[in-house]
Design an enzyme around this catalytic site. Structure first.
Site, PDB file in Angstrom:
ATOM      1  N   GLU A  13      41.683  41.254  28.678  1.00 59.03           N
ATOM      2  CA  GLU A  13      41.513  40.397  29.845  1.00 59.03           C
ATOM      3  C   GLU A  13      40.527  40.985  30.860  1.00 59.03           C
ATOM      4  O   GLU A  13      40.522  40.611  32.029  1.00 59.03           O
ATOM      5  CB  GLU A  13      42.870  40.156  30.515  1.00 59.03           C
ATOM      6  CG  GLU A  13      43.880  39.488  29.596  1.00 59.03           C
ATOM      7  CD  GLU A  13      45.268  39.455  30.213  1.00 59.03           C
ATOM      8  OE1 GLU A  13      45.507  38.591  31.074  1.00 59.03           O
ATOM      9  OE2 GLU A  13      46.100  40.297  29.834  1.00 59.03           O
ATOM     10  N   ASP A 248      56.469  31.721  35.474  1.00 59.24           N
ATOM     11  CA  ASP A 248      56.200  30.479  34.751  1.00 59.24           C
ATOM     12  C   ASP A 248      57.475  29.954  34.102  1.00 59.24           C
ATOM     13  O   ASP A 248      58.287  30.736  33.579  1.00 59.24           O
ATOM     14  CB  ASP A 248      55.134  30.712  33.677  1.00 59.24           C
ATOM     15  CG  ASP A 248      53.821  31.230  34.260  1.00 59.24           C
ATOM     16  OD1 ASP A 248      53.579  31.003  35.462  1.00 59.24           O
ATOM     17  OD2 ASP A 248      53.057  31.861  33.518  1.00 59.24           O
ATOM     18  N   ASN A 262      54.377  37.120  35.596  1.00 62.55           N
ATOM     19  CA  ASN A 262      53.066  37.737  35.763  1.00 62.55           C
ATOM     20  C   ASN A 262      53.089  38.577  37.042  1.00 62.55           C
ATOM     21  O   ASN A 262      53.111  38.030  38.144  1.00 62.55           O
ATOM     22  CB  ASN A 262      51.981  36.663  35.868  1.00 62.55           C
ATOM     23  CG  ASN A 262      51.927  35.786  34.638  1.00 62.55           C
ATOM     24  OD1 ASN A 262      51.245  36.089  33.685  1.00 62.55           O
ATOM     25  ND2 ASN A 262      52.675  34.681  34.662  1.00 62.55           N
TER      26      ASN A 262
END
Length: 300
Positions: A13, A248, A262
């Site tokens: 990422e 989420d 996250n």
């Protein structure tokens, strides 16, 4: 105050992190902070490049960014930093451990099995749950190497793909429903963002390409919002989260399921945390200042 913006990193990422870091540097309140870009290319850079900063604003993602590694080094160096500490970061990064804690705490989450090779795939367990499944790296992020598999024959190739990025793979029950994402900052729940990907699911393209998904702040029906809030705050407590996180969930038939946590949410132009925070009339610079402020309150 000299704010070192840690970005880049060694994970898959990296580019996402670099984009987030650049946006923060462009938009940070220059009257309050002096932003110093710190691009991490290898682990040793944390020791050499963080000299002379007052605070580390960590926007690294994935391995050695979100997993407790860089947090441990910053603590050893005596440098205050943003977000969760080493333990919570490591727990939230490991999807299997996260779900075990959620399950033990009575927090609803999708069923799953783990695999470390194509030879140990628990097909009997998968058959008992029922297809389709998401196959993903256990400690990955941004949906890298995540695939929706609809048949038994598709499991092994998807596991092999995920094993390119991690030594363990999660095979997770597919819950067909509405995906939502909610920031929790300093223990306070912020507005819910609904996610409507134009593809089959919220993959890496939908997350980071402008126009690849629809994302908008929503108000849930009161009883559902109450249950969502309770699950969010229970997750915050059980995983020992600090500072801020984005959590989420999936909603199926008005029933919420915890998906993942996250601890260093994306801060790019399509980032869900910025969308939620700014829906209350705040600016991006306000968000950055808030994340720094709440992180400084944490006793390390």
């Amino acid at each position: 105050m000299r704010i070192g913006v840690l970005m880049g990193g060694i994970s898959s990422e990296r580019e996402i992190s670099l984009n987030s870091g650049r946006l923060i540097i462009e938009n940070i309140d220059k009257e309050k902070f002096e932003a110093v870009p710190i691009v991490i290319d290898k682990k040793e850079d944390v020791f050499t490049k963080c000299q002379g900063i007052d605070f580390a604003l960590n926007v690294l993602h994935g391995k050695f960014g979100e997993d407790g590694g860089v947090q441990t080094i910053l603590e050893a160096l005596g440098i205050p930093y943003s977000g969760c500490g080493p333990l919570a970061s490591a727990l939230a990064m490991d999807k299997d451990l996260t779900k075990k804690i959620l399950k033990a705490s009575g927090i609803r989450t999708a069923r799953w099995v783990m695999s470390s090779s194509v030879d140990d795939i628990d097909y009997a367990g998968l058959d008992a749950i029922g297809y389709p499944f998401f196959v993903k790296p256990n400690s990955g992020g941004s949906s890298v190497a995540t695939n929706l598999v609809k048949t038994r024959e598709g499991i092994a190739p998807a596991v092999l793909e995920a094993l390119k990025y991690d030594k363990e793979v999660m095979i997770e029950e597919y819950i067909k429903g509405d995906e939502i994402s909610t920031p929790v900052i300093d223990g306070k729940v912020y507005p819910v963002v609904a996610i409507k990907p134009k593809g089959e699911f919220f993959d890496i393209k939908a997350k980071y390409e402008i126009g690849a998904s629809e994302e908008f702040v929503v108000e849930l029906e009161p009883a559902l919002q109450k249950e969502v809030n309770e699950m969010l705050l229970a997750t915050w407590k059980e995983l020992k989260l600090e500072g801020y996180a984005r959590i989420d969930m999936l909603i199926r038939d008005n029933v919420p399921y915890l998906l993942e946590i996250n601890t260093l949410p994306g801060m790019g132009p399509t980032g869900l945390m910025p969308q939620s925070f700014m829906s209350k009339g705040h600016t991006y610079a306000d968000l950055v200042a808030t994340l720094i402020e709440v992180s400084q309150k944490i006793e390390r």
